[in-house]
Structure formats: C-alpha cells, structure tokens
Write a protein that holds these residues in place. Structure first.
Motif, PDB file in Angstrom:
ATOM      1  N   THR A  26      43.804  51.222  48.698  1.00 24.35           N
ATOM      2  CA  THR A  26      43.540  49.827  49.055  1.00 24.35           C
ATOM      3  C   THR A  26      44.412  48.902  48.200  1.00 24.35           C
ATOM      4  OG1 THR A  26      41.697  49.796  47.486  1.00 24.35           O
ATOM      5  CG2 THR A  26      41.171  50.259  49.802  1.00 24.35           C
ATOM      6  N   PRO A  27      45.688  48.761  48.536  1.00 28.67           N
ATOM      7  CA  PRO A  27      46.571  47.896  47.749  1.00 28.67           C
ATOM      8  C   PRO A  27      46.026  46.477  47.627  1.00 28.67           C
ATOM      9  CG  PRO A  27      47.829  49.131  49.373  1.00 28.67           C
ATOM     10  CD  PRO A  27      46.374  49.360  49.670  1.00 28.67           C
ATOM     11  N   ASN A  28      46.209  45.887  46.460  1.00 27.18           N
ATOM     12  CA  ASN A  28      45.809  44.511  46.156  1.00 27.18           C
ATOM     13  C   ASN A  28      44.302  44.282  46.251  1.00 27.18           C
ATOM     14  OD1 ASN A  28      48.499  43.524  45.682  1.00 27.18           O
ATOM     15  ND2 ASN A  28      48.803  43.683  47.890  1.00 27.18           N
ATOM     16  N   GLU A  29      43.499  45.341  46.156  1.00 26.28           N
ATOM     17  CA  GLU A  29      42.049  45.196  46.201  1.00 26.28           C
ATOM     18  C   GLU A  29      41.401  45.961  45.053  1.00 26.28           C
ATOM     19  OE1 GLU A  29      40.168  46.182  49.903  1.00 26.28           O
ATOM     20  OE2 GLU A  29      41.818  45.351  51.068  1.00 26.28           O
ATOM     21  N   THR A  52      49.147  53.539  34.324  1.00 28.85           N
ATOM     22  CA  THR A  52      50.221  52.557  34.163  1.00 28.85           C
ATOM     23  C   THR A  52      49.884  51.255  34.868  1.00 28.85           C
ATOM     24  OG1 THR A  52      51.338  53.435  36.122  1.00 28.85           O
ATOM     25  CG2 THR A  52      52.034  54.316  33.969  1.00 28.85           C
ATOM     26  N   SER A  53      48.676  51.185  35.458  1.00 26.50           N
ATOM     27  CA  SER A  53      48.360  50.006  36.267  1.00 26.50           C
ATOM     28  C   SER A  53      47.071  49.285  35.887  1.00 26.50           C
ATOM     29  CB  SER A  53      48.283  50.400  37.747  1.00 26.50           C
ATOM     30  OG  SER A  53      47.165  51.234  37.974  1.00 26.50           O
ATOM     31  N   VAL A  54      46.118  49.963  35.271  1.00 29.80           N
ATOM     32  CA  VAL A  54      44.785  49.393  35.075  1.00 29.80           C
ATOM     33  C   VAL A  54      44.728  48.467  33.861  1.00 29.80           C
ATOM     34  CG1 VAL A  54      42.365  49.929  34.643  1.00 29.80           C
ATOM     35  CG2 VAL A  54      43.701  51.364  36.200  1.00 29.80           C
ATOM     36  N   GLU A  96      35.133  52.682  36.987  1.00 28.22           N
ATOM     37  CA  GLU A  96      35.313  51.584  37.936  1.00 28.22           C
ATOM     38  C   GLU A  96      36.476  50.716  37.471  1.00 28.22           C
ATOM     39  OE1 GLU A  96      31.986  49.321  40.022  1.00 28.22           O
ATOM     40  OE2 GLU A  96      32.586  47.985  38.376  1.00 28.22           O
ATOM     41  N   ILE A  97      37.498  50.613  38.296  1.00 29.43           N
ATOM     42  CA  ILE A  97      38.670  49.791  37.979  1.00 29.43           C
ATOM     43  C   ILE A  97      38.392  48.404  38.529  1.00 29.43           C
ATOM     44  CG2 ILE A  97      41.111  49.419  38.402  1.00 29.43           C
ATOM     45  CD1 ILE A  97      39.539  52.885  38.433  1.00 29.43           C
ATOM     46  N   ARG A  98      38.330  47.435  37.620  1.00 33.53           N
ATOM     47  CA  ARG A  98      37.968  46.069  38.018  1.00 33.53           C
ATOM     48  C   ARG A  98      39.166  45.153  38.205  1.00 33.53           C
ATOM     49  NH1 ARG A  98      32.541  45.645  34.266  1.00 33.53           N
ATOM     50  NH2 ARG A  98      31.317  47.013  35.612  1.00 33.53           N
ATOM     51  N   LYS A  99      40.263  45.481  37.523  1.00 36.68           N
ATOM     52  CA  LYS A  99      41.449  44.632  37.637  1.00 36.68           C
ATOM     53  C   LYS A  99      42.673  45.448  37.255  1.00 36.68           C
ATOM     54  CE  LYS A  99      43.455  40.417  35.671  1.00 36.68           C
ATOM     55  NZ  LYS A  99      43.273  39.409  34.614  1.00 36.68           N
ATOM     56  N   ASN A 100      43.734  45.275  38.033  1.00 40.16           N
ATOM     57  CA  ASN A 100      45.004  45.902  37.688  1.00 40.16           C
ATOM     58  C   ASN A 100      45.903  44.916  36.945  1.00 40.16           C
ATOM     59  OD1 ASN A 100      44.675  48.563  38.631  1.00 40.16           O
ATOM     60  ND2 ASN A 100      45.013  47.900  40.737  1.00 40.16           N
ATOM     61  N   ARG A 101      46.884  45.454  36.280  1.00 47.32           N
ATOM     62  CA  ARG A 101      47.830  44.630  35.526  1.00 47.32           C
ATOM     63  C   ARG A 101      48.644  43.775  36.491  1.00 47.32           C
ATOM     64  NH1 ARG A 101      49.527  49.810  31.783  1.00 47.32           N
ATOM     65  NH2 ARG A 101      47.467  50.028  30.861  1.00 47.32           N
ATOM     66  N   PRO A 102      49.147  42.635  36.000  1.00 45.32           N
ATOM     67  CA  PRO A 102      49.965  41.776  36.868  1.00 45.32           C
ATOM     68  C   PRO A 102      51.119  42.571  37.491  1.00 45.32           C
ATOM     69  CG  PRO A 102      49.512  40.682  34.796  1.00 45.32           C
ATOM     70  CD  PRO A 102      49.017  42.093  34.652  1.00 45.32           C
ATOM     71  N   GLU A 104      50.984  44.853  39.644  1.00 44.83           N
ATOM     72  CA  GLU A 104      50.602  46.204  40.077  1.00 44.83           C
ATOM     73  C   GLU A 104      49.732  46.084  41.325  1.00 44.83           C
ATOM     74  OE1 GLU A 104      51.622  49.110  39.057  1.00 44.83           O
ATOM     75  OE2 GLU A 104      52.740  48.388  37.324  1.00 44.83           O
ATOM     76  N   LYS A 105      50.228  46.553  42.446  1.00 41.70           N
ATOM     77  CA  LYS A 105      49.498  46.447  43.710  1.00 41.70           C
ATOM     78  C   LYS A 105      48.384  47.473  43.833  1.00 41.70           C
ATOM     79  CE  LYS A 105      53.333  44.768  46.496  1.00 41.70           C
ATOM     80  NZ  LYS A 105      54.119  45.034  47.702  1.00 41.70           N
ATOM     81  N   GLU A 106      48.614  48.679  43.305  1.00 38.56           N
ATOM     82  CA  GLU A 106      47.666  49.765  43.483  1.00 38.56           C
ATOM     83  C   GLU A 106      47.186  50.302  42.139  1.00 38.56           C
ATOM     84  OE1 GLU A 106      49.126  51.954  47.483  1.00 38.56           O
ATOM     85  OE2 GLU A 106      50.505  52.061  45.797  1.00 38.56           O
TER      86      GLU A 106
END
Length: 117
Positions: A26-29, A52-54, A96-102, A104-106
């Motif tokens: 679910t990119p960008n979600e 590398t994204s969370v 639970e991943i609540r936010k990704n780094r700027p 980072e789409k996925e």
C-alpha cells in the motif's frame, strides 16, 4: 503485503539484516503491520527492526481479544530501530509502522529480531 522481486514476508525472519526483506503493498499509506507467531510462548523484552524506510513504529502484544502497545520508536533515522518493552511471555507479536521517512513511499523491512533482553 506483496512479493515483488522476491520481497516476501518470510524474508524478514531469515537472519539476514541487509537482505531482500519485505515491502508493503500500500504505497503512501500507513499504518502497515507485521505479525510474528511462534509455535510456543517465548519471552520478549526487546524488538529490533531493520529498515531503510520506517520513521515511527510501535510494538504490540496480545491483550484479551486485541492488542496492547508495549513500546514505540519515533523519529528513527538509523537502519536498525530497537524498541525495549516490558518483558512479555507470548507466542505472538505485532510491529505497527505508523510513519515512513520523508520521500519513502513504501514500508521496507529487511529483518525483525526479538530478544529476551
């Protein structure tokens, strides 16, 4: 989740911290989540997520019919995010991943490790 170019969920428990890993579908979600289950209860006091994204995540443990937050990390920038939790004896765990780094789409996780201490 999705398995693109071998990015299957099983890759996050293969012991390879910088391997192929898992990517959400679910990119960008957010939130995204990963649940781990053992055949018998284990004692868990710390969880390490290699990513590398969370940026923000929480570790949850079962409580009754639902889940209870046991610990979290906010503003993560390093490739490993360590979250200490009160010692839990459980056969299930949720990250639970609540936010990704700027930029980072996925959500991209290469390994999840659970330790007693």
């Amino acid at each position: 989740s999705k398995s693109v170019y071998g990015a299957a969920p099983a890759r996050i428990v293969d012991g390879v911290e910088d391997g192929m890993g898992w990517r959400d579908g679910t990119p960008n979600e957010c939130p995204d989540r990963v649940e781990l289950e053992w055949p018998a209860p284990v004692e868990v006091g710390r969880v390490v997520v290699w990513t590398t994204s969370v940026e923000d995540l929480a570790v949850l443990v079962p409580e009754g019919e639902g889940w209870k937050e046991a610990g979290s990390a906010v503003g993560a920038k390093e490739p490993s995010v360590s979250v200490s939790i009160p010692m839990a004896r459980t056969n299930r765990l949720r990250v639970e991943i609540r936010k990704n780094r700027p930029d980072e789409k996925e959500t991209w996780i290469t390994e999840i490790e659970a330790y007693r201490e």
